[in-house]
Write an enzyme that holds these catalytic residues in place. Structure first.
Site, PDB file in Angstrom:
ATOM      1  N   ASP A 237      -3.178  12.153  -7.067  1.00 36.08           N
ATOM      2  CA  ASP A 237      -3.151  12.134  -8.531  1.00 36.08           C
ATOM      3  C   ASP A 237      -4.218  12.959  -9.267  1.00 36.08           C
ATOM      4  O   ASP A 237      -3.894  13.840 -10.028  1.00 36.08           O
ATOM      5  CB  ASP A 237      -3.261  10.688  -9.028  1.00 36.08           C
ATOM      6  CG  ASP A 237      -2.107   9.833  -8.535  1.00 36.08           C
ATOM      7  OD1 ASP A 237      -1.383  10.251  -7.609  1.00 36.08           O
ATOM      8  OD2 ASP A 237      -1.918   8.743  -9.079  1.00 36.08           O
TER       9      ASP A 237
ATOM     10  N   GLU B  85      -7.501   0.938  -0.051  1.00 30.41           N
ATOM     11  CA  GLU B  85      -6.681   2.081  -0.458  1.00 30.41           C
ATOM     12  C   GLU B  85      -7.386   3.387  -0.072  1.00 30.41           C
ATOM     13  O   GLU B  85      -6.767   4.316   0.422  1.00 30.41           O
ATOM     14  CB  GLU B  85      -6.487   1.993  -1.976  1.00 30.41           C
ATOM     15  CG  GLU B  85      -5.530   3.000  -2.549  1.00 30.41           C
ATOM     16  CD  GLU B  85      -5.388   2.838  -4.059  1.00 30.41           C
ATOM     17  OE1 GLU B  85      -6.153   2.042  -4.657  1.00 30.41           O
ATOM     18  OE2 GLU B  85      -4.511   3.510  -4.635  1.00 30.41           O
TER      19      GLU B  85
HETATM   20  C1  2M8 Z   1      -1.156   6.389  -6.472  1.00 30.44           C
HETATM   21  O1  2M8 Z   1      -0.275   6.804  -7.508  1.00 30.44           O
HETATM   22  C2  2M8 Z   1       0.104   5.934  -8.587  1.00 30.44           C
HETATM   23  C3  2M8 Z   1       1.114   6.686  -9.460  1.00 30.44           C
HETATM   24  O2  2M8 Z   1       2.213   7.066  -8.705  1.00 30.44           O
HETATM   25  C4  2M8 Z   1      -1.044   5.506  -9.475  1.00 30.44           C
HETATM   26  O3  2M8 Z   1      -2.104   6.107  -9.430  1.00 30.44           O
HETATM   27  O4  2M8 Z   1      -0.862   4.558 -10.232  1.00 30.44           O
HETATM   28  C5  2M8 Z   1      -1.261   7.572  -5.490  1.00 30.44           C
HETATM   29  O5  2M8 Z   1      -2.271   7.350  -4.555  1.00 30.44           O
HETATM   30  C6  2M8 Z   1       0.081   7.771  -4.801  1.00 30.44           C
HETATM   31  O6  2M8 Z   1      -0.020   8.762  -3.798  1.00 30.44           O
HETATM   32  C7  2M8 Z   1       0.578   6.461  -4.171  1.00 30.44           C
HETATM   33  O7  2M8 Z   1       1.873   6.658  -3.669  1.00 30.44           O
HETATM   34  C8  2M8 Z   1       0.557   5.305  -5.174  1.00 30.44           C
HETATM   35  C9  2M8 Z   1       0.855   3.955  -4.521  1.00 30.44           C
HETATM   36  O8  2M8 Z   1       0.024   3.770  -3.381  1.00 30.44           O
HETATM   37  O9  2M8 Z   1      -0.697   5.221  -5.830  1.00 30.44           O
END
Ligand code: 2M8
Length: 429
Positions: free
Chosen positions: A169, A399
């Protein structure tokens, strides 16, 4: 923590996040189904329960759009506490290509799915293999969407329209294109993510978030139509990580389906990434609107490692970069694992989301590439280092991790972290 305890703990995380046919990426921060998270989760589950692993993908593909795109989020109607939710995306209202149910976002994520299908096929019974085979037309339609709608000029390189599509992101990859982005009026909003992390500086900034939301408004104006987006959207980037994952996943899909179309798309993508390798060896994303490469040092630059059919010499060069002093071998790292941005390079921040911390699933991709290319010793070391990080007291399948201290950051009990740990623990070499 012993290997057995780590395995039990990883299984417990996946069990707790399991919502029946799919798994939420994290207990509270991410309450819906995310596309590439589900693919990694399926990879981790394949060796434990092939049926459950396959259901993860079957449920995701049920939300596939008519044009073949696989949405980045499939919304869980029972989870209201998330932003931007289905009303903000308004996909079903804006295009007939999107499903009415389940509701989805209008973006995509890197296409890891065929790697998961292949893994499940390898370990599955005859009945499981039959189910994998019946998903192949949908998987080919997904690859066709990427190879055509996301590469209208046939360069081999796939375009993304939003940093969320990259999966990385707020990586420094997007600083330059974001600095040129003029943000217009978008409806007011309340962030959900900040409620669920200890320290807001671990997440994207408010300025970044405003840009994320503005890009969503522009995609809505274009009714998620790829041709319209390619004509006028201000953020169109040829993404190296997305394209390299597409190339390696295409190879897996060819092994499963024997499709000559998929073989041709995969080869074109691999050639495109190789053409994008800069003098220092990293593949650079291409900013279509600026007609310029994006000169940063992030794990996405290591994407050529993932490509099928690198010469041994090319592969050794990429390995030296990934494991050398700019990345996994950088001074002072707590574990010799690949961080998301090269320590000390412009834009690097050790605690901030995709700007420096370690993401275990990215290390899994590097590890897989090392194994496939016969670099067994390096692969084992990378696996052991990652498992060492995850087995530390309090690591809790975070994470992401601060690279110098190994401090767990972001959400704890993140599904894909547990999933890749399971896969590493199952590996015998
Ligand atoms: C993160 O992305 C989401 C938006 O899609 C967020 O920041 O809210 C990123 O790390 C993405 O790669 C990942 O798939 C998601 C869920 O783990 O979180």
């Amino acid at each position: 923590m012993s290997a057995e305890q780590l395995r039990d703990a990883a299984l417990a995380v996946l069990h707790a996040n399991d919502l029946g046919d799919w798994t939420k990426p994290a207990p509270r921060l991410y309450p819906h189904q995310w596309s590439w998270d589900s693919a990694f989760i399926a990879i981790g589950l394949a060796g434990v329960d092939a049926d459950r692993a396959l259901r993860e993908l079957e449920s995701l593909f049920r939300a596939q759009w008519e044009d073949g795109r696989l949405p980045h989020i499939v919304f869980n109607p029972a989870a209201a506490d998330y932003f931007p939710g289905p009303e903000r995306w308004a996909t079903a209202e804006l295009t007939s290509a999107a499903p009415r149910a389940p509701r989805t976002s209008g973006l995509v994520q890197p296409p890891v799915h065929a790697l998961a299908l292949e893994r499940i096929w390898q370990v599955g019974s005859a009945a499981i293999r039959k189910r994998v085979e019946s998903l192949l037309p949908a998987a080919i339609a997904w690859h066709r969407y990427l190879a055509t709608a996301r590469d209208p000029d046939g360069s081999g390189l796939l375009s993304i329209y939003h940093p969320w599509e990259s999966g990385t992101d707020n990586s420094p990859r997007w600083d330059e294109p974001f600095s040129r982005l003029e943000v217009g009026e978008s409806p007011p909003y309340q962030r959900h993510d900040l409620k669920h992390v200890a320290d807001p500086s671990e997440r994207p900034t408010q300025a970044e978030y405003d840009r994320y939301l503005w890009l969503v408004e522009l995609l809505k104006e274009a009714r998620y139509d790829d041709a319209a987006v390619h004509r006028s959207h201000p953020f169109v980037i040829k993404d190296m990580l997305m394209t390299a994952i597409f190339a390696t996943a295409s190879e897996a899909l060819v092994r499963l389906s024997d499709s000559s179309d998929v073989a041709a798309w995969g080869k074109r993508a691999a050639d495109g990434v190789m053409r994008s390798v800069s003098a220092d060896g990293l593949a650079l994303d291409w900013d279509v609107r600026a007609s310029a490469p994006i000169e940063v040092k992030t794990c996405a630059g290591l994407s050529p490692l993932l490509l099928p059919a690198l010469s041994p010499e090319q592969f050794r060069g990429m390995c030296a970069l990934a494991l050398g002093p700019q990345f996994a071998g950088a001074d002072g790292l707590a574990f010799k694992v690949v961080p998301s941005t090269a320590p000390g390079s412009p834009g690097f921040q050790s605690r901030s989301y995709w700007r420096g911390p370690i993401w275990p699933h990215m290390n899994w991709l590097v590890w897989r590439a090392l194994r496939l290319n016969g670099e067994q010793a390096a692969a084992s070391t990378l696996r052991e280092q990652n498992l060492g990080l995850l087995a530390r007291p309090g690591a809790r399948f975070a994470e992401y991790f601060e690279p110098f201290t190994a401090e767990p950051l972001g959400s704890l009990d993140q599904s894909w972290t547990a999933a890749v740990a399971l896969d590493w623990l199952a590996a015998t070499d």
